[in-house]
Every structure is written in C-alpha cells, then in structure tokens.
Design a protein around this motif. Structure first.
Motif, PDB file in Angstrom:
ATOM      1  N   HIS A  13       1.248  -1.236   0.403  1.00  0.00           N
ATOM      2  CA  HIS A  13      -0.683   0.207   0.098  1.00  0.00           C
ATOM      3  C   HIS A  13       0.998   1.043   0.068  1.00  0.00           C
ATOM      4  O   HIS A  13       1.611   1.132   0.430  1.00  0.00           O
ATOM      5  CB  HIS A  13      -0.842  -0.222   1.677  1.00  0.00           C
ATOM      6  CG  HIS A  13      -1.895  -0.710   1.353  1.00  0.00           C
ATOM      7  ND1 HIS A  13      -3.018  -0.353   0.832  1.00  0.00           N
ATOM      8  CD2 HIS A  13      -1.944  -2.440   2.283  1.00  0.00           C
ATOM      9  CE1 HIS A  13      -3.793  -1.289   0.912  1.00  0.00           C
ATOM     10  NE2 HIS A  13      -3.188  -2.529   2.074  1.00  0.00           N
ATOM     11  N   ASP A  14       0.687   2.415  -0.931  1.00  0.00           N
ATOM     12  CA  ASP A  14       1.435   3.499  -0.746  1.00  0.00           C
ATOM     13  C   ASP A  14       0.855   4.967  -0.046  1.00  0.00           C
ATOM     14  O   ASP A  14       0.848   5.852   0.170  1.00  0.00           O
ATOM     15  CB  ASP A  14       2.059   3.952  -1.705  1.00  0.00           C
ATOM     16  CG  ASP A  14       0.625   3.982  -2.999  1.00  0.00           C
ATOM     17  OD1 ASP A  14      -0.391   4.011  -2.297  1.00  0.00           O
ATOM     18  OD2 ASP A  14       0.780   4.872  -4.057  1.00  0.00           O
ATOM     19  N   GLY A  15      -1.023   4.210  -0.002  1.00  0.00           N
ATOM     20  CA  GLY A  15      -1.765   5.072   1.043  1.00  0.00           C
ATOM     21  C   GLY A  15      -2.644   5.487   0.216  1.00  0.00           C
ATOM     22  O   GLY A  15      -3.157   6.380   0.813  1.00  0.00           O
ATOM     23  N   ARG A  16      -2.865   5.901  -1.724  1.00  0.00           N
ATOM     24  CA  ARG A  16      -2.702   6.761  -2.212  1.00  0.00           C
ATOM     25  C   ARG A  16      -3.390   5.941  -3.395  1.00  0.00           C
ATOM     26  O   ARG A  16      -4.688   5.662  -3.493  1.00  0.00           O
ATOM     27  CB  ARG A  16      -1.642   8.034  -3.050  1.00  0.00           C
ATOM     28  CG  ARG A  16      -1.724   8.830  -2.124  1.00  0.00           C
ATOM     29  CD  ARG A  16      -0.627   9.794  -2.730  1.00  0.00           C
ATOM     30  NE  ARG A  16       0.602   9.510  -2.785  1.00  0.00           N
ATOM     31  CZ  ARG A  16       1.063  10.091  -3.903  1.00  0.00           C
ATOM     32  NH1 ARG A  16       0.630  11.184  -4.175  1.00  0.00           N
ATOM     33  NH2 ARG A  16       2.286   9.821  -4.866  1.00  0.00           N
ATOM     34  N   GLU A  17      -2.249   5.202  -4.526  1.00  0.00           N
ATOM     35  CA  GLU A  17      -2.974   4.815  -5.640  1.00  0.00           C
ATOM     36  C   GLU A  17      -2.771   2.898  -5.672  1.00  0.00           C
ATOM     37  O   GLU A  17      -3.836   2.769  -6.135  1.00  0.00           O
ATOM     38  CB  GLU A  17      -2.081   5.475  -6.713  1.00  0.00           C
ATOM     39  CG  GLU A  17      -2.548   6.516  -6.912  1.00  0.00           C
ATOM     40  CD  GLU A  17      -1.545   6.903  -8.437  1.00  0.00           C
ATOM     41  OE1 GLU A  17      -1.078   7.125  -9.026  1.00  0.00           O
ATOM     42  OE2 GLU A  17      -0.654   8.075  -7.603  1.00  0.00           O
TER      43      GLU A  17
ATOM     44  N   SER B 183      -3.660  -0.248  -3.223  1.00  0.00           N
ATOM     45  CA  SER B 183      -4.865  -0.796  -2.159  1.00  0.00           C
ATOM     46  C   SER B 183      -4.523  -1.987  -1.949  1.00  0.00           C
ATOM     47  O   SER B 183      -5.232  -3.104  -3.021  1.00  0.00           O
ATOM     48  CB  SER B 183      -5.911  -0.469  -2.380  1.00  0.00           C
ATOM     49  OG  SER B 183      -6.089  -0.529  -3.695  1.00  0.00           O
TER      50      SER B 183
ATOM     51  N   ALA C 158       2.428   3.323  -9.949  1.00  0.00           N
ATOM     52  CA  ALA C 158       2.812   3.815  -8.104  1.00  0.00           C
ATOM     53  C   ALA C 158       3.143   2.579  -8.041  1.00  0.00           C
ATOM     54  O   ALA C 158       4.143   2.725  -6.947  1.00  0.00           O
ATOM     55  CB  ALA C 158       1.388   4.115  -7.288  1.00  0.00           C
TER      56      ALA C 158
ATOM     57  N   THR D 179       6.892   2.483  -5.741  1.00  0.00           N
ATOM     58  CA  THR D 179       6.914   2.125  -4.664  1.00  0.00           C
ATOM     59  C   THR D 179       7.986   1.340  -4.378  1.00  0.00           C
ATOM     60  O   THR D 179       8.361   1.278  -3.462  1.00  0.00           O
ATOM     61  CB  THR D 179       5.190   2.077  -4.048  1.00  0.00           C
ATOM     62  OG1 THR D 179       4.297   3.200  -4.975  1.00  0.00           O
ATOM     63  CG2 THR D 179       5.428   1.852  -2.161  1.00  0.00           C
TER      64      THR D 179
ATOM     65  N   ARG E  23       8.480   6.531  -4.065  1.00  0.00           N
ATOM     66  CA  ARG E  23       7.750   6.771  -2.980  1.00  0.00           C
ATOM     67  C   ARG E  23       7.579   5.409  -2.092  1.00  0.00           C
ATOM     68  O   ARG E  23       7.403   4.566  -1.705  1.00  0.00           O
ATOM     69  CB  ARG E  23       6.176   6.450  -3.279  1.00  0.00           C
ATOM     70  CG  ARG E  23       6.229   6.511  -4.711  1.00  0.00           C
ATOM     71  CD  ARG E  23       4.473   6.513  -5.225  1.00  0.00           C
ATOM     72  NE  ARG E  23       4.260   6.920  -6.548  1.00  0.00           N
ATOM     73  CZ  ARG E  23       2.834   7.442  -7.240  1.00  0.00           C
ATOM     74  NH1 ARG E  23       1.782   6.961  -6.424  1.00  0.00           N
ATOM     75  NH2 ARG E  23       2.702   7.933  -8.333  1.00  0.00           N
TER      76      ARG E  23
END
Ligand SMILES: Nc1ncnc2c1ncn2[C@@H]1O[C@H](COP(=O)(O)OP(=O)(O)OP(=O)(O)O)[C@@H](O)[C@H]1O
Ligand SMILES: [Mg+2]
Length: 504
Positions: free
Chosen positions: A268-272, A274, A298, A302, A307
């Motif tokens: 998870h990157d907290g944005r894109e 999940s 992403a 990541t 990120r």
C-alpha cells in the motif's frame, strides 16, 4: 494541380547543427483541412522541421509559403499571428502556474476598462475548453500536480485556444491512454471539418493509419516520400522510415524462468495502491497492463523506493528488504527506467556520456577517481546497443532528439547490470527500429537471469514481450494471464472491470 492547392509549402529546407545535418533540402506540403502525418526514426528531423515552421528555430536555407504567399517566420509570435500553433514534444507548461494561467499565458483576458486580468473569465474559458476535450481537470489546479497525460491535454487545450488554422502536434499521444487518444482524434477530426490543417507526429503507426490523410517520411534529415495514406501500408512506411526490412517486432527466445527473485506482498502506498502482491521470477518478463490511474506507475515507484510504502513486504531472493529510497533499491541490485524520463531521468546540460555512466560511476571509480576510459567504453557500448544517434557522446543531452534522450535513460540503467529491472513504458516515443532493439535487450537480460517487470500501455507490446501478464485496476492486481492465454480482449476486459477468464 494548382500551386495553391497547398495551404502550407515548405521548400528546400535545410538546417545544420554542429556535427549533424538535421534537414537536407526538404520539401513539405500540407493541404487545407488535411491531417498530415510526419514520421521517421528518432533523430530523423521531424521536430526540427516543426520548430522551423513555428519560429522556434531558424533555417539555414529554404522558404515557407502559406496560402500561396511567401511568409517570414522568425519567432513563435510570427507563427501565432499567421495562425500556426504547436504542441511540443517536450511539454512546455509552467508547473507552478495553474492550468488556466498556462492556457492563456501572455494573452490573459482583461477587463475592458482597466488592464486587470479577468480571472473569472480566464478560468471559465479554460474550463470550457477542457470539457470540450473531455478532460477532467480543474482549471484552477497547479499544472505541476497533474499527470503527464493531463498536462498533455492542457497543451492541446492551449493550442486550440489559439484559434490556429494549422496545428503541429509533436507526439501528442505518446503519453495518452487509448481513451484520451480517441478524444484527441475526435477533436482533430472536427478541426479537419472546419478546414484546419494538422501535422501529426507519432511513432505509433496504427494511429497514423487511423487518423491521417497523407504521410510524409523523413530519414536522416532527407525527404523519403510523401503519399496519400490509401496508397500505403504499415510495412511500406516502416521500410521507408528505416531504409531496410525490419526483423520480427517482438523477438521472443525460449527463456527458462528460474526461482522467484522479487516478491511483493500487500503493498500500500496510502494513495494509489491498495494491496498489491506479486512474484517476479528470475529469467522472466512480467508485463503489467491496466488503464491510466490503475496504479501501475505507483507500483513501480513504490517497489523502487521512490514513494514510501505504508504497509507491505518486499523480499528479494527470499530475504526481506526495506527499500526507503531509490539509492537503496540500486544498492540491492534493482533498476527503474521511469515513465517520465525527461523530469526524473536526465541531466540535460551534461554530456550524453556522463548521463549514461553516471549511475555506474561508483563501480568505475577507484580511490574516487573516475576511470574515464572505462566510462567511455561503457557509454559507447550502450550508445551502439540502443542506436543513440549523435555525432559525439560529448554532445549535451539537451541537443538530442526526444527519442534519443529516452534511450540515454534506458542505457544508464542497463549499465548497472541490475538483477531486477523495472521498466515503465520502455518504448514510449521510441521509433520502430529501436523498439525491436529494446525488446531484444529485454529478452537478453531475462536470458541472463534478470527479472524484468515491464509496465506498458501498449497492448501489442505487452502481449508480444511478456512471459506472463498482470492486469491492474484500482490499485490492485485483478488478473493474471500466461503468455498463451493473454489476448487484447481479455486484458482490456480485466482492466475495465468486465468478467474474464483468467488463468487464476
Ligand atoms: N539544438 C540542437 N543542437 C544540436 N543538435 C540538435 C539540436 N536539435 C536537434 N539536433 C539534432 O538534429 C537531429 C534531428 O533531431 P529532431 O529532434 O528533429 O529529430 P526527431 O525526428 O524529432 O526525433 P524523435 O523521434 O526522437 O523526436 C538529431 O540528430 C538531433 O540530435
Ligand atoms: Mg522529435
């Protein structure tokens, strides 16, 4: 045929740069209301010709006429006043201004009595332009916060707002999704109906055949041919472009995959992202397909530490690793060829040679002296492999053609001999001939045991190159296909959320 049949006539155009004859006595004619494709390999001279037309570059010799009259175009303002506008290959927007400010830069609508900018009108008009193009972007957003594709569409909106009769589009689709490309094509068709002429540069021949009326081919600065599209087919155009028969577009050896080299769990990157999980094997090319916004870039970023990951585990060769920065990823033997190579990858004011070897320098220096002859050899090796067209490796990267700049970034990552190589849109903006070379290189790397993770929006490429294909949607991997079972249809289906039969 009357002379005035042509809206634009460029004749005997020549232009030299130090060490390169970029254009040699080129004639280029465009009719009114025509979509005219300008094609050729990286470095063929396409952008140079368009920059001359739009006053961004001066020519050494030649002449230009519009509607039968000779014109002098010495500056971009001259071109604008003659109704010529250009969408640049390198995006030329100003990141810290808003979308609306960029669209109307230098020609902001003003209140009648005072000279103050009418901000309301500026934003209403820009928003209107964007919605005409079906672009879901707030005119008040800062350009720097937009994706490359969105920025590209802002460029298009800007060109349209200039009310031009002739629009030169230098690779406008290279970072657009299929859907965005279709919207742009619809816009181009409606321009055509209004009698506007469009010069369209693209390395995607399917697009050229879909939209164009006429095709002009340049090779090494010379005009090779100019013919109506109906008299041509892709094979013929490729032949004209490269001057030889091209081998198999997607050469594919019989590579044996080995053990898992990279394992990603619930990232998870907290944005894109999940919760992405995947396994990458040594010796395979794993393709990642999906629509724009599905989280593919992403994922690449990541994994590589560009990120931060919020949760999730990464294992390399069976050992858990923490990757908090690209530097750490590189030390662990990973490489990432980023999507946005212009912004993230290049030192424009440095020589090609330095740009290629800069990451490998650590390995080439002893007692902190750079081993120049080794550096030179390495740079030359990869410049040849990737067919980087330049008179000298000391040339500044700034002076390379767009496609050749991209090759420099790819070359740099290859010099590192990574065990895991992530490529984000590796052949975007790259000509057909070099595409084949890059695919062959990817295969060679896989044969040598590298795990290759390739994100690509080019479905034929995903299908042609990958041993296995993951499809992402809404930040997750939703399907997996083996090479045998993957088709354009089932991938698109999975990417858009339809029902599909995947292998799993
Ligand atoms: N400012 C410059 N200084 C030196 N050489 C240049 C400069 N601009 C372009 N060139 C050279 O001129 C040639 C033509 O470049 P151009 O950018 O027109 O190619 P292109 O057909 O647009 O290629 P691409 O498909 O890669 O964008 C190339 O060899 C390039 O390196
Ligand atoms: Mg170009």
């Amino acid at each position: 045929m009357s002379e005035n049949k042509f809206y634009l006539r460029m004749e005997g155009i020549s232009k030299a740069f130090p060490g390169v004859q970029a254009l040699k006595d080129v004639n280029f004619y465009v009719a009114r209301g025509e979509i005219h494709a300008l094609v050729g390999e990286n470095g063929a001279g396409k952008t140079t010709l368009m920059k001359i037309l739009t006053g961004a570059l001066s020519m050494d010799s030649g002449s230009v006429s519009l509607k039968g009259s000779h014109v002098e175009i010495n500056t971009p303002t001259d071109a604008q006043q003659l109704g010529i506008s250009m969408i640049h290959q390198e995006l030329s927007l100003i990141p810290n201004l808003t979308v609306g400010q960029n669209i109307y830069l230098g020609r902001e609508p003003r209140w009648k009595i005072s000279a103050f900018i009418d901000w309301n009108r500026l934003y209403t008009d820009s928003q209107e332009l964007l919605s005409q193009l079906d672009v879901d972007v707030d005119a008040r957003a800062e350009v720097g916060s937009l994706s490359i594709a969105q920025q590209q569409m802002v460029e298009v909106a800007k060109a349209i707002s200039l009310n031009a009769d002739l629009i030169a589009m230098d690779e406008p689709t290279s970072s657009l999704t299929d859907r965005e490309t279709e919207v742009l094509f619809d816009t181009m068709r409606s321009f055509k109906k209004r009698g506007i002429s469009i010069i369209f540069i693209s390395h995607r021949l399917e697009e050229v055949f879909e939209i164009s009326d006429w095709v002009t081919v340049l090779r090494d600065g010379s005009l090779i041919g100019s013919e109506p599209i109906k008299d041509l087919d892709e094979e013929r155009v490729v032949q004209m472009m490269v001057g030889r028969e091209l081998g198999e577009m997607y050469p594919k050896g019989d590579v044996q995959r080995r053990g898992v080299i990279l394992e990603v769990n619930n990232l998870h990157d907290g944005r894109e992202l999940s919760g992405v999980s995947l396994e990458l094997y040594s010796g395979e090319i794993l393709g990642v397909a999906g629509l724009a916004g599905a989280g593919r870039t992403a994922l690449a970023e990541t994994i590589f530490g560009v990120r931060p990951a919020i949760t999730g585990d990464i294992e390399l060769d069976g050992s858990p690793v923490k990757i908090n920065s690209p530097g750490e990823a590189i030390r662990l033997g990973m490489g990432l060829v980023p999507e946005d190579r212009k912004q993230q990858g290049l030192f424009l004011n440095r020589a090609i040679r330095e740009n290629i070897v800069i990451s490998a320098l650590g390995k080439l220096s002893r007692f902190s002296f750079i081993n120049f002859s080794k550096a030179d050899k390495l740079a030359r090796e990869f410049a040849v492999k990737l067919d980087i067209r330049t008179p000298s490796l000391r040339q500044l990267v700034r002076n390379l053609s767009g496609g050749n700049q991209q090759k420099v970034v790819i070359a740099r990552w290859l010099t590192l001999n990574p065990r895991v190589l992530i490529l984000d849109e590796p052949t975007r903006g790259i000509d057909v001939g070099t595409k084949v070379e890059i695919h062959a290189l990817m295969n060679q790397l896989a044969e040598g045991g590298v795990g290759v993770l390739m994100v690509s929006s080019d479905l034929p490429e995903v299908l042609g190159v990958s041993d296995r294909i993951l499809v992402m949607r809404e930040g997750k991997v939703v399907s997996e296909f083996s090479r045998e079972h993957a088709t354009q249809d089932n991938i698109m289906h999975a990417a858009t959320g339809g029902k599909v039969n995947s292998d799993k």
